[in-house]
Design a protein around this motif. Sequence first.
Motif, short mmCIF file in Angstrom:
data_model
loop_
_atom_site.label_atom_id
_atom_site.label_comp_id
_atom_site.label_asym_id
_atom_site.label_seq_id
_atom_site.Cartn_x
_atom_site.Cartn_y
_atom_site.Cartn_z
N THR A 175 0.83 -1.21 0.00
CA THR A 175 0.00 0.00 0.00
C THR A 175 0.86 1.25 0.00
OG1 THR A 175 -1.75 -1.17 1.20
CG2 THR A 175 -1.84 1.23 1.21
N ALA A 176 1.92 1.25 0.81
CA ALA A 176 2.82 2.41 0.84
C ALA A 176 3.46 2.62 -0.53
CB ALA A 176 3.89 2.20 1.90
N HIS A 177 3.89 1.54 -1.16
CA HIS A 177 4.49 1.63 -2.50
C HIS A 177 3.51 2.24 -3.49
CE1 HIS A 177 5.85 0.16 -6.46
NE2 HIS A 177 7.07 0.20 -5.94
N GLY A 183 1.84 9.51 -6.09
CA GLY A 183 2.12 10.85 -5.63
C GLY A 183 1.31 11.31 -4.44
N ALA A 184 0.68 10.37 -3.74
CA ALA A 184 -0.18 10.75 -2.61
C ALA A 184 0.60 10.89 -1.31
CB ALA A 184 -1.29 9.71 -2.43
N MET A 185 1.78 10.26 -1.21
CA MET A 185 2.57 10.34 0.02
C MET A 185 4.06 10.28 -0.30
SD MET A 185 2.09 6.52 1.71
CE MET A 185 3.58 6.59 2.73
N ARG A 186 4.86 10.68 0.68
CA ARG A 186 6.31 10.62 0.53
C ARG A 186 6.81 9.22 0.85
NH1 ARG A 186 5.73 15.18 4.01
NH2 ARG A 186 5.91 17.17 2.92
N PRO A 187 7.99 8.85 0.34
CA PRO A 187 8.58 7.56 0.74
C PRO A 187 8.80 7.53 2.25
CG PRO A 187 9.74 8.50 -1.14
CD PRO A 187 8.82 9.57 -0.65
N MET A 188 8.51 6.38 2.86
CA MET A 188 8.58 6.27 4.31
C MET A 188 9.04 4.87 4.69
SD MET A 188 5.63 7.41 7.03
CE MET A 188 4.35 6.51 6.15
N ILE A 189 9.87 4.78 5.71
CA ILE A 189 10.30 3.49 6.24
C ILE A 189 9.25 3.01 7.23
CG2 ILE A 189 12.03 2.38 7.72
CD1 ILE A 189 14.12 4.21 6.44
N ILE A 357 -6.36 1.86 5.74
CA ILE A 357 -4.91 1.99 5.71
C ILE A 357 -4.41 2.96 4.64
CG2 ILE A 357 -2.77 0.73 5.21
CD1 ILE A 357 -3.97 -1.62 6.80
N PRO A 358 -4.90 2.91 3.39
CA PRO A 358 -4.39 3.87 2.39
C PRO A 358 -4.55 5.33 2.81
CG PRO A 358 -5.54 2.08 1.30
CD PRO A 358 -5.82 1.92 2.76
N PRO A 359 -5.75 5.79 3.18
CA PRO A 359 -5.84 7.20 3.61
C PRO A 359 -5.08 7.48 4.90
CG PRO A 359 -7.94 6.08 3.99
CD PRO A 359 -7.09 5.15 3.18
N ALA A 360 -4.98 6.48 5.78
CA ALA A 360 -4.24 6.69 7.03
C ALA A 360 -2.76 6.89 6.76
CB ALA A 360 -4.46 5.51 7.97
N LEU A 361 -2.17 6.11 5.84
CA LEU A 361 -0.77 6.30 5.49
C LEU A 361 -0.52 7.65 4.84
CD1 LEU A 361 0.37 2.78 4.16
CD2 LEU A 361 1.07 3.91 6.28
N VAL A 362 -1.45 8.07 3.98
CA VAL A 362 -1.33 9.39 3.36
C VAL A 362 -1.39 10.48 4.42
CG1 VAL A 362 -2.45 11.04 1.80
CG2 VAL A 362 -2.26 8.62 1.15
N TRP A 363 -2.33 10.33 5.38
CA TRP A 363 -2.43 11.30 6.47
C TRP A 363 -1.14 11.32 7.29
CZ3 TRP A 363 -1.92 10.53 11.71
CH2 TRP A 363 -2.31 11.57 12.54
N LEU A 364 -0.62 10.14 7.61
CA LEU A 364 0.59 10.05 8.43
C LEU A 364 1.77 10.71 7.71
CD1 LEU A 364 1.43 8.83 11.17
CD2 LEU A 364 2.12 6.77 9.94
N SER A 365 1.90 10.44 6.43
CA SER A 365 2.99 11.03 5.66
C SER A 365 2.92 12.56 5.68
CB SER A 365 2.94 10.53 4.21
OG SER A 365 3.86 11.21 3.39
#
Length: 371
Positions: A175-177, A183-189, A357-365
């Motif tokens: 999902t992060a990938h 282009g919805a979020m930055r790369p994140m570990i 999870i997808p919108p949550a990861l975008v929010w977190l980023s």
Amino acid sequence: MGLTSNKVLALAALLAVAFFAVTVWLWPRLARRTAGAVLGRIGLLLGVQLALFAAVGLAANNYFLFYGSWADLLGREQTPGVVVDHSAGAPGAVRVLATRRTDVPGGGRPEEAGRIQQVVVSGKKSGISSPAYVYLPPEYFRPGYARKTFPAAVVLTGYPGTAENLLKGLKYPRTAHEQVARGAMRPMILVMLRPTVAPPRDTECVDVPDGPRTETFFAEDLPGAVSSAYRVGTRARNWGFIGNSTGGYCALKIALHHPERYAAGAGLSAYYRAAEDVTTGDLFGGDRRARDRANLLWSLEHLPQGRSSFLVTTSEKGEGNLRGTREFIRKVRAPARVSSITLESGGHNFTTWNREIPPALVWLSGRLSAA
């Protein structure tokens, strides 16, 4: 073939269908009242039931990942823990045990798909060592990013889930990938593990008197160890926390009580008060203040709030945390911030969390930045 292999599941399903077909075909021939015919019918019924049970059980295990291997299922997983030595004053250590491909196109090339490392994280202050998976995005391996740092997020399962749930059932790396690619979020570990760092006990991410110091592990040891092993910053704005169920409670709790370490916490289907039952044992040793502090609604009301951002999720139908979530939102005050996702319907399960999870990861980023 492994326990969670799709080939094993397909074979079990085919066997169930085959047993059913054979039963339908032979049943008229076994309709007589002889002992052999009766035993034949019993055998066919048992065969169908066992094959069906195996297929359904494998499907459920593939979805929820209760067991990760045949050895785990049969109780033969006896691999000893890994002892890691540390120098005096070291914040902790990360030891890489294995590397695996990501479930995305180009998975064989880390600069295209990233990499997942199976590690053991050892904390000096807490004395806890816990297995985990670390997802490194493709950008981590590209020359243009060689001197750049990345934001990181701790990702927790519920109790008593396994870290495999985060890879297969909830698909965090994939999902992060996908979100970065669009282009919805930055790369994140992503640092993925279960909250059960002292199995089988559920410590609810608190420092248990004379017991596991789980809060110290997540709040101090884990980010310190990961920052020393990977290109991750050490400031609060470099770190986030996300989890589901018990993991969601932990994410909110650690971000709330440690804004100097985590800038954001996302609780998917979280509850807001530490559980106390046979799986937890005595978490507080009679300390009422510690019990109150583990109640997030009490903490929001009585303790200072830092600059952390919170994301909470619930649904109008299917979740038991709707009322508590609304109360949590009401109690957050500046300088803290709160956001929410409220589904029209959705239960306490993987299907619901995969929607969040997808919108949550975008929010977190959006709440984190590189060093």
